[in-house]
Design a protein around this motif. Structure first.
Motif, PDB file in Angstrom:
ATOM      1  N   UNK A 286       0.935  -1.310  -0.162  1.00  0.00           N
ATOM      2  CA  UNK A 286      -0.062   0.063   0.075  1.00  0.00           C
ATOM      3  C   UNK A 286       0.870   1.179  -0.134  1.00  0.00           C
ATOM      4  N   UNK A 287       0.252   2.369  -0.657  1.00  0.00           N
ATOM      5  CA  UNK A 287       1.099   3.598  -0.677  1.00  0.00           C
ATOM      6  C   UNK A 287       0.150   4.660   0.254  1.00  0.00           C
ATOM      7  N   UNK A 288       0.549   5.556   0.995  1.00  0.00           N
ATOM      8  CA  UNK A 288      -0.097   6.582   1.617  1.00  0.00           C
ATOM      9  C   UNK A 288       0.546   7.945   1.468  1.00  0.00           C
ATOM     10  N   UNK A 289      -0.158   8.898   1.323  1.00  0.00           N
ATOM     11  CA  UNK A 289       0.335  10.474   1.038  1.00  0.00           C
ATOM     12  C   UNK A 289      -0.662  11.250   2.068  1.00  0.00           C
ATOM     13  N   UNK A 290       0.078  12.142   2.687  1.00  0.00           N
ATOM     14  CA  UNK A 290      -0.738  13.049   3.347  1.00  0.00           C
ATOM     15  C   UNK A 290       0.016  14.578   3.298  1.00  0.00           C
ATOM     16  N   UNK A 291      -0.829  15.522   3.607  1.00  0.00           N
ATOM     17  CA  UNK A 291      -0.212  17.048   3.547  1.00  0.00           C
ATOM     18  C   UNK A 291      -1.134  17.699   4.762  1.00  0.00           C
ATOM     19  N   UNK A 292      -0.342  18.463   5.356  1.00  0.00           N
ATOM     20  CA  UNK A 292      -1.147  19.440   6.293  1.00  0.00           C
ATOM     21  C   UNK A 292      -0.419  20.864   6.266  1.00  0.00           C
ATOM     22  N   UNK A 293      -1.203  21.904   6.279  1.00  0.00           N
ATOM     23  CA  UNK A 293      -0.696  23.201   6.445  1.00  0.00           C
ATOM     24  C   UNK A 293      -0.224  23.459   7.639  1.00  0.00           C
ATOM     25  N   UNK A 294       0.947  24.258   7.569  1.00  0.00           N
ATOM     26  CA  UNK A 294       1.587  24.625   8.981  1.00  0.00           C
ATOM     27  C   UNK A 294       1.137  26.067   9.351  1.00  0.00           C
ATOM     28  N   UNK A 295       0.660  26.210  10.664  1.00  0.00           N
ATOM     29  CA  UNK A 295       0.440  27.477  11.262  1.00  0.00           C
ATOM     30  C   UNK A 295       1.271  27.877  12.335  1.00  0.00           C
ATOM     31  N   UNK A 296       1.488  29.214  12.275  1.00  0.00           N
ATOM     32  CA  UNK A 296       2.313  29.819  13.699  1.00  0.00           C
ATOM     33  C   UNK A 296       1.542  29.298  14.874  1.00  0.00           C
ATOM     34  N   UNK A 297       2.222  29.260  16.082  1.00  0.00           N
ATOM     35  CA  UNK A 297       1.909  28.943  17.411  1.00  0.00           C
ATOM     36  C   UNK A 297       0.760  27.716  17.640  1.00  0.00           C
ATOM     37  N   UNK A 298       1.091  26.653  16.545  1.00  0.00           N
ATOM     38  CA  UNK A 298       0.165  25.419  16.539  1.00  0.00           C
ATOM     39  C   UNK A 298       0.793  24.363  17.063  1.00  0.00           C
ATOM     40  N   UNK A 299       0.291  23.336  17.896  1.00  0.00           N
ATOM     41  CA  UNK A 299       1.026  22.104  18.125  1.00  0.00           C
ATOM     42  C   UNK A 299       1.575  21.380  16.749  1.00  0.00           C
ATOM     43  N   UNK A 300       2.683  20.913  16.809  1.00  0.00           N
ATOM     44  CA  UNK A 300       3.211  20.189  15.639  1.00  0.00           C
ATOM     45  C   UNK A 300       3.399  18.663  16.121  1.00  0.00           C
ATOM     46  N   UNK A 301       2.373  17.717  16.004  1.00  0.00           N
ATOM     47  CA  UNK A 301       2.643  16.467  16.287  1.00  0.00           C
ATOM     48  C   UNK A 301       2.971  15.576  15.011  1.00  0.00           C
ATOM     49  N   UNK A 302       3.982  14.717  15.326  1.00  0.00           N
ATOM     50  CA  UNK A 302       4.605  13.816  14.354  1.00  0.00           C
ATOM     51  C   UNK A 302       4.867  12.536  14.357  1.00  0.00           C
ATOM     52  N   UNK A 303       4.301  11.580  14.261  1.00  0.00           N
ATOM     53  CA  UNK A 303       4.623  10.349  14.751  1.00  0.00           C
ATOM     54  C   UNK A 303       4.407   9.927  16.235  1.00  0.00           C
ATOM     55  N   UNK A 304       3.252  10.750  16.677  1.00  0.00           N
ATOM     56  CA  UNK A 304       2.956  10.746  18.006  1.00  0.00           C
ATOM     57  C   UNK A 304       3.917  11.501  19.001  1.00  0.00           C
ATOM     58  N   UNK A 305       5.006  12.180  18.442  1.00  0.00           N
ATOM     59  CA  UNK A 305       5.855  13.056  19.061  1.00  0.00           C
ATOM     60  C   UNK A 305       5.602  14.552  19.232  1.00  0.00           C
ATOM     61  N   UNK A 306       5.385  15.224  20.198  1.00  0.00           N
ATOM     62  CA  UNK A 306       5.278  16.771  20.301  1.00  0.00           C
ATOM     63  C   UNK A 306       6.419  17.415  19.723  1.00  0.00           C
ATOM     64  N   UNK A 307       6.725  17.881  18.536  1.00  0.00           N
ATOM     65  CA  UNK A 307       7.849  18.539  18.230  1.00  0.00           C
ATOM     66  C   UNK A 307       7.812  19.978  18.509  1.00  0.00           C
ATOM     67  N   UNK A 308       8.720  20.676  19.444  1.00  0.00           N
ATOM     68  CA  UNK A 308       8.690  22.026  19.794  1.00  0.00           C
ATOM     69  C   UNK A 308       9.340  22.804  18.597  1.00  0.00           C
ATOM     70  N   UNK A 309       8.194  23.541  18.172  1.00  0.00           N
ATOM     71  CA  UNK A 309       8.634  24.500  16.784  1.00  0.00           C
ATOM     72  C   UNK A 309       7.624  25.630  16.864  1.00  0.00           C
TER      73      UNK A 309
END
Length: 160
Positions: free
Chosen positions: A6-29
């Motif tokens: 199977x193949x998967x693709x996803x895209x999300x918009x980035x916004x200032x001062x918004x949580x950044x969760x990737x792979x279940x990890x909260x990235x401080x950015x």
């Protein structure tokens, strides 16, 4: 043994001062991904790969962004539900290979934690979960830090 890819693709918009969760990890950015759930682009791409391999349509079909049950939910929950859906059809996961594309923050230090989160959610060995990251060399919406993209492939298997 029957196997499918199977193949998967996803895209999300980035916004200032918004949580950044990737792979279940909260990235401080200073920017984070925006979406109906926690907008975990990596887990969404993995879910789409798994669902596609099992011929179960896509993440939006099962977890509609208009359904209040999924508002703000951790994508780890969505991943667990996806694994249940494919297991109901007799499939198990062989491996997952994923790629993140973003300019910042650096992902490499967080990959082991992401692998651990995914492995724990789906009951796999972290050796069967590959996560890589690259930039877009400052080009396009990714280079301008307006969005983040993830791609994933998976192998699923079941007895004939």
């Amino acid at each position: 043994m029957k196997i499918k890819v199977g193949f998967g693709f996803d895209v999300h918009q980035l916004k200032d001062n918004h949580p950044f969760i990737v792979g279940g990890v909260d990235l401080q950015h200073h920017k984070g991904a925006f979406g109906h759930s926690d907008a975990d682009v990596l887990l969404h791409a993995i879910c789409d790969a798994l669902l596609g391999a099992a011929n179960l349509r896509d993440i939006g079909f099962h977890f509609k962004n208009t359904d209040p049950r999924w508002k703000g939910i951790s994508s780890i929950v969505i991943l667990k539900e996806t694994v249940k859906l494919i297991a109901e059809k007799g499939w198990s996961i062989g491996n997952i290979d994923a790629m993140l594309c973003l300019e910042a923050p650096k992902i490499n230090p967080h990959i082991p934690a992401m692998q651990q989160n995914i492995a724990a959610a789906i009951g796999m060995d972290i050796e069967d979960i590959s996560i890589k990251a690259t930039t877009n060399e400052t080009m396009g919406f990714i280079g301008r830090e307006e969005g983040v993209v993830a791609y994933a492939v998976c192998l699923i298997e079941r007895p004939r």
